[in-house]
Each structure stands twice: as C-alpha cells, then as structure tokens.
Design an enzyme around this catalytic site. Structure first.
Site, PDB file in Angstrom:
ATOM      1  N   GLY A  45      -2.869   6.467   8.422  1.00 28.67           N
ATOM      2  CA  GLY A  45      -4.262   7.467   9.417  1.00 28.67           C
ATOM      3  C   GLY A  45      -5.250   6.554  10.029  1.00 28.67           C
ATOM      4  N   GLN A  50     -13.509   3.899  12.910  1.00 31.48           N
ATOM      5  CA  GLN A  50     -12.503   2.615  12.413  1.00 31.48           C
ATOM      6  C   GLN A  50     -12.399   1.318  13.734  1.00 31.48           C
ATOM      7  OE1 GLN A  50      -9.463   4.403   9.784  1.00 31.48           O
ATOM      8  NE2 GLN A  50     -10.046   3.010   8.695  1.00 31.48           N
ATOM      9  N   CYS A  96      -6.785   0.271   3.424  1.00 34.26           N
ATOM     10  CA  CYS A  96      -7.230   0.644   4.648  1.00 34.26           C
ATOM     11  C   CYS A  96      -6.985  -0.011   5.090  1.00 34.26           C
ATOM     12  CB  CYS A  96      -8.987   1.622   3.571  1.00 34.26           C
ATOM     13  SG  CYS A  96      -9.905   1.537   5.017  1.00 34.26           S
ATOM     14  N   LEU A  97      -7.144  -0.101   7.129  1.00 31.66           N
ATOM     15  CA  LEU A  97      -6.476  -0.793   7.652  1.00 31.66           C
ATOM     16  C   LEU A  97      -8.251  -1.483   8.098  1.00 31.66           C
ATOM     17  CD1 LEU A  97      -5.167   1.140  10.325  1.00 31.66           C
ATOM     18  CD2 LEU A  97      -3.754  -0.630   9.186  1.00 31.66           C
ATOM     19  N   HIS A 138      -8.932  10.538   2.321  1.00 27.20           N
ATOM     20  CA  HIS A 138      -9.106   9.410   2.702  1.00 27.20           C
ATOM     21  C   HIS A 138      -9.706   9.215   4.471  1.00 27.20           C
ATOM     22  CE1 HIS A 138      -8.367   5.016   2.439  1.00 27.20           C
ATOM     23  NE2 HIS A 138      -8.499   4.796   4.282  1.00 27.20           N
ATOM     24  N   GLU A 139      -9.505   9.506   5.010  1.00 29.09           N
ATOM     25  CA  GLU A 139      -9.613   9.623   6.424  1.00 29.09           C
ATOM     26  C   GLU A 139     -10.992  10.409   6.689  1.00 29.09           C
ATOM     27  OE1 GLU A 139      -8.698   7.355   8.043  1.00 29.09           O
ATOM     28  OE2 GLU A 139      -6.982   7.367   6.779  1.00 29.09           O
ATOM     29  N   HIS A 142     -13.934   8.236   5.478  1.00 32.48           N
ATOM     30  CA  HIS A 142     -14.295   7.557   6.713  1.00 32.48           C
ATOM     31  C   HIS A 142     -15.594   8.603   7.713  1.00 32.48           C
ATOM     32  CE1 HIS A 142     -11.858   3.900   6.140  1.00 32.48           C
ATOM     33  NE2 HIS A 142     -11.039   4.345   5.989  1.00 32.48           N
TER      34      HIS A 142
HETATM   35 ZN    ZN Z   1      -9.650   3.514   5.632  1.00 34.73          ZN
END
Ligand code: ZN
Length: 182
Positions: A45, A50, A96-97, A138-139, A142
């Site tokens: 995701g 991000q 998380c990226l 999670h997304e 953000h």
């Molecule tokens: Zn994340």
C-alpha cells in the site's frame, strides 16, 4: 514514475491530507506514480502523502499477504472514509515504507466499512475484513497524519527511539528511493 518515498520525520506525513478534486487533470498521473512507486518498493500500500502529495488518495495491492482462499485484492481509494469498525481488534505485525526496518505488532479492528471513490471515480461503499481491512486502515491513517508507531505503548516507543531518530536524521538506507526529512 517512481518517486522517492518520504521518511518518518517529514512534516507532510503528519499533516491531514486535502480532499482530491475528481476533475483534477493530474489525477491519473498521480495514481500511476503511486502504483509505480509502491511496486518498485515491494509495498502492499502507498498513500499520496508518502510521496509528498498531501491529498486523500492511496493504492493497495494486498495479494502478497492474502491467504490463497481469498479473492486477490487491489484498488485505488480516493477521498475515503471509514464508516464503521468492528469492535474486535486483532494483532498483526505492521511495517511502513516511510519507516524502514521497523516492524511492530499493532492491534486494529478486524473489519471495516469504507466509503470511497474508486479508480473510475464511482462512489463505492464496501466492507472489508482480515488483511485487506488491515492494510486499508494503515493507509487511511496516512491521510490523517497518523503512523502505525503512534499505536505503540510508551515503553515500546521508548525502545525504538534511537531507530526512529536514525530514520528521521538520514541514518538509514532502503532498497527503494527515499527522501529524508528536512
Ligand atoms: Zn505506511
């Protein structure tokens, strides 16, 4: 186009994202950039903040994490809202990226109902469970300026303090292009 992923410490990750204008001519390019950047980073995701775009949009491809009996899931979520969440919370080890090399057990509702515009800009309401519900939450966080580490206990957070500081100060590498906080 693959864009650098902003790391923990970047102020934009803490902002509330703005609603997407569905008539924005740059929207298809933004969606493509999200897919390109997510797949290049082997993510499941990616949310627009991000990659430095404070807009309410994210993409998800959960196939890699789904059990084989589930229907493979991927999609674009524009201006999403969580309408309801199941009372039951389950643990799962999240990453998380934007926070490389940290994985932590996080409790979240096992099911949600979400309203959003899909990639064809159709208003949609759907229920999700299991790993897909997990990734969506999670997304979605953000877009509210929230990160999974915000759910950790103070003790756990304290134990990660140095690692997080290293991420925020440019002391980590990732296998995908990253942009350090400044
Ligand atoms: Zn994340």
């Amino acid at each position: 186009m693959i864009r650098p992923i902003l790391l923990y410490g970047s102020p934009i990750l803490r902002q509330t994202a703005q609603p997407v204008d569905l008539g924005d001519p740059n929207l298809p390019a933004l969606i493509q950039d999200l897919w390109d950047t997510m797949y290049n980073a082997d993510g499941v995701g990616l949310a627009a903040p991000q990659i430095g775009v404070s807009k309410q949009i994210f993409v998800v491809d959960a196939r890699e994490l789904q059990p084989p009996e589930e229907e493979p899931f991927h999609g674009v979520f524009i201006n999403p809202r969580i309408l309801t969440s199941a009372p039951e919370c389950i643990p799962y080890e999240e990453g998380c990226l934007s926070i490389p090399h940290i994985r932590e057990k996080i409790y979240r509702p096992n099911a949600i109902k979400m309203e959003f515009y899909d990639e064809d800009f159709r208003l949609t309401v759907k229920e999700y469970t299991g790993i897909v519900a997990r990734v969506l939450q999670h997304e979605y966080d953000h877009l509210l300026g929230r990160l999974f580490i915000d759910y950790l206990s103070p003790i756990r957070k304290q134990l990660l303090r140095k690692k997080l500081r290293d991420i925020a100060t440019g002391g980590v590498e990732a296998h995908y292009p990253i942009a350090h906080a400044h």
